[in-house]
Design a protein around this motif. Structure first.
Motif, PDB file in Angstrom:
ATOM      1  N   PRO A  30      77.847  42.992  43.248  1.00  0.00           N
ATOM      2  CA  PRO A  30      77.438  42.593  44.603  1.00  0.00           C
ATOM      3  C   PRO A  30      75.933  42.338  44.671  1.00  0.00           C
ATOM      4  O   PRO A  30      75.142  43.088  44.102  1.00  0.00           O
ATOM      5  CB  PRO A  30      77.845  43.788  45.463  1.00  0.00           C
ATOM      6  N   GLY A  31      75.572  41.264  45.350  1.00  0.00           N
ATOM      7  CA  GLY A  31      74.170  40.864  45.436  1.00  0.00           C
ATOM      8  C   GLY A  31      73.746  39.902  44.355  1.00  0.00           C
ATOM      9  O   GLY A  31      72.643  39.339  44.414  1.00  0.00           O
ATOM     10  N   GLY A  32      74.590  39.715  43.357  1.00  0.00           N
ATOM     11  CA  GLY A  32      74.263  38.831  42.255  1.00  0.00           C
ATOM     12  C   GLY A  32      74.521  37.371  42.557  1.00  0.00           C
ATOM     13  O   GLY A  32      74.900  37.002  43.681  1.00  0.00           O
ATOM     14  N   SER A  33      74.335  36.546  41.525  1.00  0.00           N
ATOM     15  CA  SER A  33      74.484  35.099  41.661  1.00  0.00           C
ATOM     16  C   SER A  33      75.338  34.533  40.535  1.00  0.00           C
ATOM     17  O   SER A  33      75.379  35.089  39.431  1.00  0.00           O
ATOM     18  CB  SER A  33      73.103  34.432  41.617  1.00  0.00           C
ATOM     19  N   LEU A  34      75.994  33.433  40.840  1.00  0.00           N
ATOM     20  CA  LEU A  34      76.741  32.657  39.857  1.00  0.00           C
ATOM     21  C   LEU A  34      76.603  31.190  40.204  1.00  0.00           C
ATOM     22  O   LEU A  34      76.427  30.844  41.379  1.00  0.00           O
ATOM     23  CB  LEU A  34      78.228  33.023  39.857  1.00  0.00           C
ATOM     24  N   ARG A  35      76.723  30.356  39.174  1.00  0.00           N
ATOM     25  CA  ARG A  35      76.715  28.917  39.394  1.00  0.00           C
ATOM     26  C   ARG A  35      77.981  28.329  38.809  1.00  0.00           C
ATOM     27  O   ARG A  35      78.250  28.485  37.607  1.00  0.00           O
ATOM     28  CB  ARG A  35      75.496  28.270  38.742  1.00  0.00           C
ATOM     29  N   LEU A  36      78.752  27.651  39.640  1.00  0.00           N
ATOM     30  CA  LEU A  36      79.962  26.979  39.195  1.00  0.00           C
ATOM     31  C   LEU A  36      79.672  25.496  39.021  1.00  0.00           C
ATOM     32  O   LEU A  36      78.907  24.914  39.792  1.00  0.00           O
ATOM     33  CB  LEU A  36      81.083  27.152  40.225  1.00  0.00           C
ATOM     34  N   SER A  37      80.313  24.910  38.023  1.00  0.00           N
ATOM     35  CA  SER A  37      80.165  23.481  37.784  1.00  0.00           C
ATOM     36  C   SER A  37      81.530  22.825  37.718  1.00  0.00           C
ATOM     37  O   SER A  37      82.513  23.453  37.331  1.00  0.00           O
ATOM     38  CB  SER A  37      79.412  23.235  36.477  1.00  0.00           C
ATOM     39  N   CYS A  38      81.573  21.568  38.088  1.00  0.00           N
ATOM     40  CA  CYS A  38      82.806  20.786  38.048  1.00  0.00           C
ATOM     41  C   CYS A  38      82.469  19.411  37.490  1.00  0.00           C
ATOM     42  O   CYS A  38      81.598  18.720  38.026  1.00  0.00           O
ATOM     43  CB  CYS A  38      83.400  20.672  39.448  1.00  0.00           C
ATOM     44  N   VAL A  39      83.168  19.046  36.436  1.00  0.00           N
ATOM     45  CA  VAL A  39      82.972  17.732  35.825  1.00  0.00           C
ATOM     46  C   VAL A  39      84.234  16.917  36.022  1.00  0.00           C
ATOM     47  O   VAL A  39      85.335  17.370  35.693  1.00  0.00           O
ATOM     48  CB  VAL A  39      82.658  17.863  34.326  1.00  0.00           C
ATOM     49  N   GLY A  40      84.067  15.719  36.564  1.00  0.00           N
ATOM     50  CA  GLY A  40      85.199  14.859  36.815  1.00  0.00           C
ATOM     51  C   GLY A  40      85.259  13.685  35.867  1.00  0.00           C
ATOM     52  O   GLY A  40      84.258  13.306  35.267  1.00  0.00           O
ATOM     53  N   SER A  41      86.447  13.107  35.742  1.00  0.00           N
ATOM     54  CA  SER A  41      86.638  11.902  34.962  1.00  0.00           C
ATOM     55  C   SER A  41      87.749  11.080  35.591  1.00  0.00           C
ATOM     56  O   SER A  41      88.525  11.597  36.407  1.00  0.00           O
ATOM     57  CB  SER A  41      86.988  12.245  33.507  1.00  0.00           C
ATOM     58  N   GLY A  42      87.791   9.805  35.216  1.00  0.00           N
ATOM     59  CA  GLY A  42      88.852   8.949  35.743  1.00  0.00           C
ATOM     60  C   GLY A  42      88.573   8.373  37.105  1.00  0.00           C
ATOM     61  O   GLY A  42      89.471   7.789  37.729  1.00  0.00           O
ATOM     62  N   PHE A  43      87.342   8.523  37.597  1.00  0.00           N
ATOM     63  CA  PHE A  43      87.009   7.984  38.907  1.00  0.00           C
ATOM     64  C   PHE A  43      86.958   6.461  38.838  1.00  0.00           C
ATOM     65  O   PHE A  43      86.453   5.893  37.881  1.00  0.00           O
ATOM     66  CB  PHE A  43      85.651   8.496  39.361  1.00  0.00           C
ATOM     67  N   THR A  44      87.467   5.804  39.863  1.00  0.00           N
ATOM     68  CA  THR A  44      87.360   4.360  39.979  1.00  0.00           C
ATOM     69  C   THR A  44      86.285   4.045  41.001  1.00  0.00           C
ATOM     70  O   THR A  44      85.553   4.914  41.434  1.00  0.00           O
ATOM     71  CB  THR A  44      88.709   3.767  40.396  1.00  0.00           C
ATOM     72  N   GLY A  66      90.836  25.592  38.526  1.00  0.00           N
ATOM     73  CA  GLY A  66      90.315  26.814  39.133  1.00  0.00           C
ATOM     74  C   GLY A  66      89.549  27.678  38.150  1.00  0.00           C
ATOM     75  O   GLY A  66      89.814  27.668  36.941  1.00  0.00           O
ATOM     76  N   THR A  67      88.587  28.416  38.678  1.00  0.00           N
ATOM     77  CA  THR A  67      87.829  29.370  37.873  1.00  0.00           C
ATOM     78  C   THR A  67      87.692  30.664  38.671  1.00  0.00           C
ATOM     79  O   THR A  67      87.384  30.643  39.858  1.00  0.00           O
ATOM     80  CB  THR A  67      86.459  28.791  37.471  1.00  0.00           C
ATOM     81  N   GLN A  68      87.935  31.791  38.006  1.00  0.00           N
ATOM     82  CA  GLN A  68      87.966  33.076  38.677  1.00  0.00           C
ATOM     83  C   GLN A  68      86.554  33.622  38.871  1.00  0.00           C
ATOM     84  O   GLN A  68      85.738  33.633  37.940  1.00  0.00           O
ATOM     85  CB  GLN A  68      88.771  34.082  37.861  1.00  0.00           C
ATOM     86  N   VAL A  69      86.284  34.106  40.080  1.00  0.00           N
ATOM     87  CA  VAL A  69      85.042  34.809  40.389  1.00  0.00           C
ATOM     88  C   VAL A  69      85.403  36.202  40.891  1.00  0.00           C
ATOM     89  O   VAL A  69      86.202  36.336  41.824  1.00  0.00           O
ATOM     90  CB  VAL A  69      84.217  34.061  41.447  1.00  0.00           C
ATOM     91  N   VAL A  70      84.834  37.206  40.265  1.00  0.00           N
ATOM     92  CA  VAL A  70      85.067  38.598  40.668  1.00  0.00           C
ATOM     93  C   VAL A  70      83.721  39.219  41.002  1.00  0.00           C
ATOM     94  O   VAL A  70      82.805  39.233  40.169  1.00  0.00           O
ATOM     95  CB  VAL A  70      85.760  39.397  39.558  1.00  0.00           C
ATOM     96  N   VAL A  71      83.615  39.732  42.231  1.00  0.00           N
ATOM     97  CA  VAL A  71      82.393  40.411  42.668  1.00  0.00           C
ATOM     98  C   VAL A  71      82.748  41.875  42.879  1.00  0.00           C
ATOM     99  O   VAL A  71      83.489  42.223  43.796  1.00  0.00           O
ATOM    100  CB  VAL A  71      81.839  39.795  43.960  1.00  0.00           C
ATOM    101  N   SER A  72      82.220  42.695  42.012  1.00  0.00           N
ATOM    102  CA  SER A  72      82.592  44.110  42.047  1.00  0.00           C
ATOM    103  C   SER A  72      81.537  44.946  41.340  1.00  0.00           C
ATOM    104  O   SER A  72      80.894  44.494  40.388  1.00  0.00           O
ATOM    105  CB  SER A  72      83.942  44.305  41.358  1.00  0.00           C
ATOM    106  N   SER A  73      81.392  46.165  41.822  1.00  0.00           N
ATOM    107  CA  SER A  73      80.489  47.083  41.146  1.00  0.00           C
ATOM    108  C   SER A  73      81.254  47.953  40.145  1.00  0.00           C
ATOM    109  O   SER A  73      80.665  48.785  39.475  1.00  0.00           O
ATOM    110  CB  SER A  73      79.769  47.954  42.175  1.00  0.00           C
TER     111      SER A  73
END
Length: 119
Positions: A14-28, A112-119
């Protein structure tokens, strides 16, 4: 066929940070609205944030406003910077894409990507 791949999830105190990223392909051609959703155990999937286009303004759920920041470095990807994380932010986070200039509910989803916030 649009494909989306998320990364960056994990465990954080708790109080920490995370950065999620998403890369796409196949866009027209045309505009794609990129979004982040999350689903906690036993709850429905909910919108976290979305951005209509590169350089646009991020829109946020009240529960994450002023703590999370969505960005788009290019038309086919998005990131979600999550700060001051709380246990209630624990969820599977999904990246979404909608072929539209305004609507944000996704036509396509990442795995999906799992994020768990716990001490």
């Amino acid at each position: 066929q649009v494909q989306l791949v998320e990364s960056g999830g994990g465990w954080v105190q708790p109080g920490g940070s995370l950065r999620l990223s998403c890369v796409g392909s196949g866009f027209t051609g045309g505009n794609y609205v990129m979004s982040w959703y999350r689903q906690a155990p036993g709850k429905e999937r909910e919108l976290v944030a979305y951005m209509v286009n590169v350089g646009g303004k991020g829109r946020y759920a009240d529960s994450v406003k002023d703590r999370f920041h969505i960005s788009r470095d290019n038309a086919e990807g998005t990131s979600l910077e999550m700060n001051s994380l709380k246990p209630e932010d624990t969820a599977v986070y999904y990246c979404g894409a909608r072929h539209s200039s305004f609507a944000y509910e996704p036509n396509w989803w990442g795995q999906g990507t799992q994020v768990v916030v716990s001490s």
